[in-house]
Motif scaffolding. Structure first.
Motif, PDB file in Angstrom:
ATOM      1  N   SER A  48       0.255   0.629  -7.555  1.00 11.66           N
ATOM      2  CA  SER A  48      -0.552   1.355  -6.593  1.00 11.66           C
ATOM      3  C   SER A  48      -0.382   0.735  -5.205  1.00 11.66           C
ATOM      4  O   SER A  48      -0.405  -0.485  -5.055  1.00 11.66           O
ATOM      5  CB  SER A  48      -2.019   1.282  -7.034  1.00 11.66           C
ATOM      6  OG  SER A  48      -2.817   1.873  -6.063  1.00 11.66           O
ATOM      7  N   LYS A  90       4.618   5.098  -2.705  1.00 12.73           N
ATOM      8  CA  LYS A  90       5.190   6.305  -3.337  1.00 12.73           C
ATOM      9  C   LYS A  90       4.904   7.555  -2.497  1.00 12.73           C
ATOM     10  O   LYS A  90       5.802   8.342  -2.201  1.00 12.73           O
ATOM     11  CB  LYS A  90       4.636   6.453  -4.760  1.00 12.73           C
ATOM     12  CG  LYS A  90       4.989   5.283  -5.660  1.00 12.73           C
ATOM     13  CD  LYS A  90       4.451   5.447  -7.067  1.00 12.73           C
ATOM     14  CE  LYS A  90       2.940   5.383  -7.194  1.00 12.73           C
ATOM     15  NZ  LYS A  90       2.363   4.066  -6.897  1.00 12.73           N
ATOM     16  N   THR A 121       4.134   7.626   0.552  1.00  9.65           N
ATOM     17  CA  THR A 121       4.731   7.441   1.878  1.00  9.65           C
ATOM     18  C   THR A 121       6.153   8.002   1.916  1.00  9.65           C
ATOM     19  O   THR A 121       6.595   8.502   2.951  1.00  9.65           O
ATOM     20  CB  THR A 121       4.703   5.948   2.262  1.00  9.65           C
ATOM     21  OG1 THR A 121       3.343   5.491   2.172  1.00  9.65           O
ATOM     22  CG2 THR A 121       5.206   5.719   3.664  1.00  9.65           C
TER      23      THR A 121
END
Ligand code: ATP
Length: 303
Positions: free
Chosen positions: A89, A93, A95
């Motif tokens: 997290s 991803k 982004t």
């Protein structure tokens, strides 16, 4: 201090939620408008699409200069393939999508679609080529017909309904008191996360983009709903060669991807198919084992 910190924590969590919703709204908003800092270069050209391959080349980016998210990030998504991006997290991803859609530009490095640097591409033609199913689909305070039609503003009512049928949400809509005229969104009828994502799928079906970005919901859909959702995604959005990037939070949805890219510390830590990465016995393997022990593979065992 204790008395003070409680409300502050509470405010912090509201702030985080608000910020995320704003980002998502931005995604929705930009399906229709060009209200972003990114601008066309004077000599910008329309995107000449071939197969829809995507290449990140030595991309550096951070929302704040002192906190880099990507460091010389390079990877390729082959045309027409289904690629999953996984990683811890906050590793960036979502982004990846924001850079591809040019909500933000890299501080250095380049991003190509079919060997054309997206920085020299007209924004409108770039965004027309990319469809997105966001994590938490924002709905307008408006009726369902209008919310789905957002995918392609000139779609007829029948086309909207056909898309909703394909996305397996038509029956649900028809069971509502006012059908497609039911008001949803803020202060409207509450609908479930799974139903919202189906409406987003219907939107994307109307848009019919050559490149698809699917940001899997983080909020736990129950295993059955999730399996059903992925089934309708596979039979609708992926029924033809479409370059698609799946951001996966639960690994069971990536098993069948043509390529899995594992991000860590701003770079590609490893990539390959599910079997290859398991054999490698490293990061992906560890994530897989960890999720298996969290019982999140329950439904895989069932199906
Ligand atoms: P998750 O799996 O939790 O959804 P992710 O891998 O998709 O996370 P991103 O949403 O891409 O991660 O965010 C990468 C990092 O950048 C996170 O630390 C996040 O807090 C931060 N970030 C995201 N959006 C912004 C923003 N608009 N301004 C500042 N920081 C941001």
């Amino acid at each position: 201090i204790f008395q003070l910190s409680l409300p502050l924590n509470f405010l912090g969590s509201i702030y985080r939620e608000l910020r995320q919703n704003l980002l998502d709204l931005e995604v929705l908003f930009n399906l229709q408008t060009d209200n972003t800092p990114a601008k066309d270069k004077e000599d910008a050209k329309p995107l000449a699409l071939k197969g829809g391959s995507i290449r990140f080349e030595n991309v550096n980016f951070g929302y704040h200069p002192d906190r880099p998210i990507f460091r010389n990030l390079s990877f390729t998504v082959p045309a027409g393939k289904k690629v999953a991006i996984v990683g811890p997290s906050g590793c960036g991803k979502s982004t990846v999508f924001r850079l591809l859609y040019r909500f933000y530009d890299p501080s250095s490095g380049r991003i190509f679609i079919d060997d054309q640097d997206i920085h020299g591409i007209q924004l409108q033609s770039l965004r027309e080529s990319i469809g997105v199913v966001p994590q938490d689909t924002p709905l307008f305070h408006s009726d369902i017909m209008h919310n789905v039609r957002y995918g392609r503003l000139n779609a007829t009512d029948d086309e909207v309904k056909a898309a909703a049928m394909k996305a397996s949400v038509h029956d649900t809509v028809m069971s509502l008191p006012e059908g497609y005229k039911t008001t949803v969104g803020e202060r409207g009828l509450m609908i479930s996360g799974g139903e919202k994502q189906r409406l987003a799928i219907a939107r994307v079906l109307l848009k019919d983009p050559p490149i698809l970005f699917f940001d899997e919901a983080t909020s736990a859909l129950d295993a059955h709903t999730e399996t059903e959702l992925m089934r309708s995604v596979n039979s609708t959005l992926l029924d033809k060669a479409r370059t698609s990037i799946f951001i996966a939070h639960r690994l069971r949805t990536v098993v069948e991807a043509d390529l899995i890219i594992v991000l860590k510390d701003g770079q590609v830590a490893e990539q390959g198919t599910h079997e290859e990465l398991l054999r490698l016995g490293s990061l992906y393997h560890n994530l897989w084992v960890q999720q298996a022990s969290d019982n999140s593979l329950e439904s895989l065992a069932e199906s």
